[in-house]
Write an enzyme that holds these catalytic residues in place. Structure first.
Site, short mmCIF file in Angstrom:
data_model
loop_
_atom_site.label_atom_id
_atom_site.label_comp_id
_atom_site.label_asym_id
_atom_site.label_seq_id
_atom_site.Cartn_x
_atom_site.Cartn_y
_atom_site.Cartn_z
N HIS A 108 0.83 -1.22 0.00
CA HIS A 108 0.00 0.00 0.00
C HIS A 108 0.87 1.27 0.00
O HIS A 108 0.79 2.09 -0.91
CB HIS A 108 -0.94 0.01 1.22
CG HIS A 108 -1.84 1.20 1.27
ND1 HIS A 108 -3.15 1.17 0.84
CD2 HIS A 108 -1.61 2.47 1.67
CE1 HIS A 108 -3.68 2.37 0.97
NE2 HIS A 108 -2.77 3.19 1.48
N GLU A 109 1.70 1.39 1.02
CA GLU A 109 2.55 2.59 1.10
C GLU A 109 3.54 2.59 -0.06
O GLU A 109 3.89 3.65 -0.59
CB GLU A 109 3.28 2.66 2.45
CG GLU A 109 2.36 2.66 3.69
CD GLU A 109 1.29 3.75 3.70
OE1 GLU A 109 1.49 4.79 3.06
OE2 GLU A 109 0.24 3.53 4.34
N HIS A 150 1.90 4.27 -2.95
CA HIS A 150 1.96 5.75 -2.83
C HIS A 150 3.34 6.24 -3.24
O HIS A 150 3.49 7.23 -3.96
CB HIS A 150 1.73 6.17 -1.37
CG HIS A 150 0.29 6.20 -0.95
ND1 HIS A 150 -0.66 6.94 -1.59
CD2 HIS A 150 -0.36 5.59 0.09
CE1 HIS A 150 -1.84 6.79 -0.98
NE2 HIS A 150 -1.68 5.97 0.04
N GLU A 153 -4.51 7.56 -3.65
CA GLU A 153 -4.97 6.34 -2.98
C GLU A 153 -5.28 5.25 -4.01
O GLU A 153 -5.15 4.06 -3.71
CB GLU A 153 -6.21 6.67 -2.13
CG GLU A 153 -6.64 5.58 -1.18
CD GLU A 153 -5.64 5.30 -0.05
OE1 GLU A 153 -4.69 6.09 0.14
OE2 GLU A 153 -5.81 4.29 0.65
#
Ligand code: MG
Length: 504
Positions: free
Chosen positions: A269-270, A273, A299
């Site tokens: 997830h990160e 980003h 996102e």
């Protein structure tokens, strides 16, 4: 970045100072989350507030304002120049409308609120955080009033995170989505497969060492293309990504020794980003075109890598031998089909960041409703735990066992303006729509299964990352997918994936 127009050129020079100060501020906040000694909080609160003051002064600078007004009246500008002026107008609106003392007070209050939130979460006691949150809500209301809105004060706060998003639009989005998700969840919970899966006891003992989890995360991050030469991964109570400069994009993680899936999904997830930030055209560094198109689009990239890649059937096939090596004592008997099921186990739970794809947006819907009603003064801060529990039961069928796993779980209410949460759901919708377009050009499943993720990354770089914030979200979505945001792609993705997984 080279521009022809002299006024825009001067604006870029001015903005560079704002950008540098912003990076320094982000560094202070990264350190607060990752390293800060307990007694240093007063120092940090003062330092961060001072930085906020310096940044505000730059936005309020007389010459800067004059230049921006002049730029707004220039008719013939190039695409990039137009975007520079547009983005400056958007960002300046907050500083030009909200009183400086409120901005500084917000910064000070949030440093203290962050510390209170950490303590309250540790002690499972909302009352420690409650007075700080009341202050934050008041400041949010003041900011909304000064920022301006048409129908609802919450509109102002939404616009601060996703340009143009309104309360009505956000409500429409959740209304289209939540009944379908609740219905799917009901069917899943009734299925044989659901009962079968709830019997697994792979995550009841603390057998997944932090060292092995870190190894897994580092490996996966390198695989997806995260550049450790322009970034690093540390530990913080609430995982996040921060950009401290165009070549310094950091992420954080947290480790649950009983369940490796948490840190793995945080990494993808990160990491997603961070890939976005690392992929923006280098000449946009320190210009108003740096960063992503919006939080919602940002996102979409974290959710794409986390779910469409990290929780895909093909990635499970790729990952299984690696899991066998790292966690051979507990996972040696799991084949890739079992891994796929484990990574996608639907389980209505208390924590949003750990939620499966089916229940995730229900958590966000709850935040949206509570925030909207707080900002509108329809509910009181002290009543949040009770309201929270009620909504968790209604939407997810679970009751929080305390404040820590309830309304205290997320850092957001301590750290910035409200109105952020709906961008999470927007991101899910965007990610499915982008993936649908990507699949027309790339056989993503076979690339993922081989662990060859370069073609996927380069598609995203060319179509999305390189542009930074050159385009507004609706323009970008139209450019990449040929149509405006359409929730049908997410609904069809989620239905087909989970109907197959749960044999519905
Ligand atoms: Mg995120």
């Amino acid at each position: 970045m080279k521009v022809k127009d002299k006024t825009v050129e001067k604006l870029l020079e001015k903005y560079k100072e704002i950008s540098l100060l912003g990076d320094i501020s982000a560094m202070l906040s990264w350190d607060l989350n990752v390293n800060l000694p307990a007694n240093a909080i007063e120092n940090r609160a003062e330092q961060s507030a001072y930085m906020a003051q310096l940044i505000t002064d730059k936005w309020l600078d007389h010459d800067f304002k004059k230049l921006l007004t002049k730029a707004n009246n220039i008719k013939k500008l190039k695409l990039e120049e137009v975007a520079v002026v547009r983005n400056l107008n958007y960002a300046a609106k907050f500083y030009h409308n909200a009183p400086k003392r409120v901005i500084v007070e917000f910064e000070e209050t949030s440093s203290h609120a962050y510390v209170a939130w950490t303590e309250a979460r540790k002690k499972n006691d909302f009352s420690i955080f409650s007075p700080h949150l009341s202050k934050m809500v008041k400041l949010n209301q003041i900011i909304a009033k000064h920022y301006g809105f048409k129908d609802n004060p919450y509109d102002a706060l939404l616009d601060l995170h996703e340009p143009g998003l309104t309360t009505i639009e956000a409500k429409k989005m959740f209304d289209q989505l939540t009944p379908k998700l609740i219905e799917l969840l009901k069917k899943i919970k009734k299925s044989k497969e659901y009962k079968q899966q709830s019997k697994n006891n792979l995550f009841s003992n603390e057998v997944y060492t932090r060292e092995n989890q870190e190894q897994l995360c580092n490996f996966v991050l390198r695989k997806i293309g995260y550049d450790f030469e322009t970034g690093r991964m540390d530990v913080s109570p609430h995982p996040f990504t921060t950009q401290l400069g165009s070549s310094d994009v950091r992420i954080t993680n947290r480790y649950n020794m009983a369940d490796f899936r948490e840190s793995l999904s945080v990494a993808t997830h990160e990491g997603g980003h961070a890939l976005y930030e690392q992929g923006v055209k280098p000449e946009y560094s320190n210009t108003p075109l740096k960063g992503g198109a919006s939080l919602g689009i940002h996102e979409s990239q974290s959710r794409f890598w986390e779910n469409m890649v990290g929780r895909s059937e093909s990635f499970s096939k790729f990952l299984t031998p690696i899991l066998h090596t790292l966690f051979n004592k507990s996972l040696d008997k799991t084949n890739s089909n079992v891994v796929y099921k484990l990574l996608n186990q639907v389980k209505p739970s208390l924590i949003r960041t750990e939620a499966d794809e089916v229940t995730y947006n229900l958590h966000v819907a709850i935040r949206f409703e509570i925030e909207r009603d707080l900002v509108n003064g329809q509910i009181n801060v002290v009543d949040i735990p009770k309201i929270w529990s009620g909504k968790m039961v209604k939407y997810l069928g679970v009751t929080p066992d305390g404040d820590s796993n309830g309304c205290l779980q997320d850092v957001h209410w301590s750290s910035g303006p409200m109105g952020y949460f709906p961008t999470y759901t927007l991101g899910n919708l965007y990610s499915a729509q982008f993936a649908n377009s990507m699949k027309k050009e790339i056989d993503i499943d076979s690339s993922i299964e081989k662990g060859e993720l370069g073609t996927i990354l380069s598609w995203l770089r060319t179509n999305i990352y390189t542009h930074g914030s050159l385009y507004l979200p609706p323009e970008l979505v139209k450019k990449v997918t040929g149509e405006k945001l359409n929730p049908k792609y997410f609904v069809s993705y989620i239905n087909s994936k989970y109907k197959k997984l749960y044999k519905l």
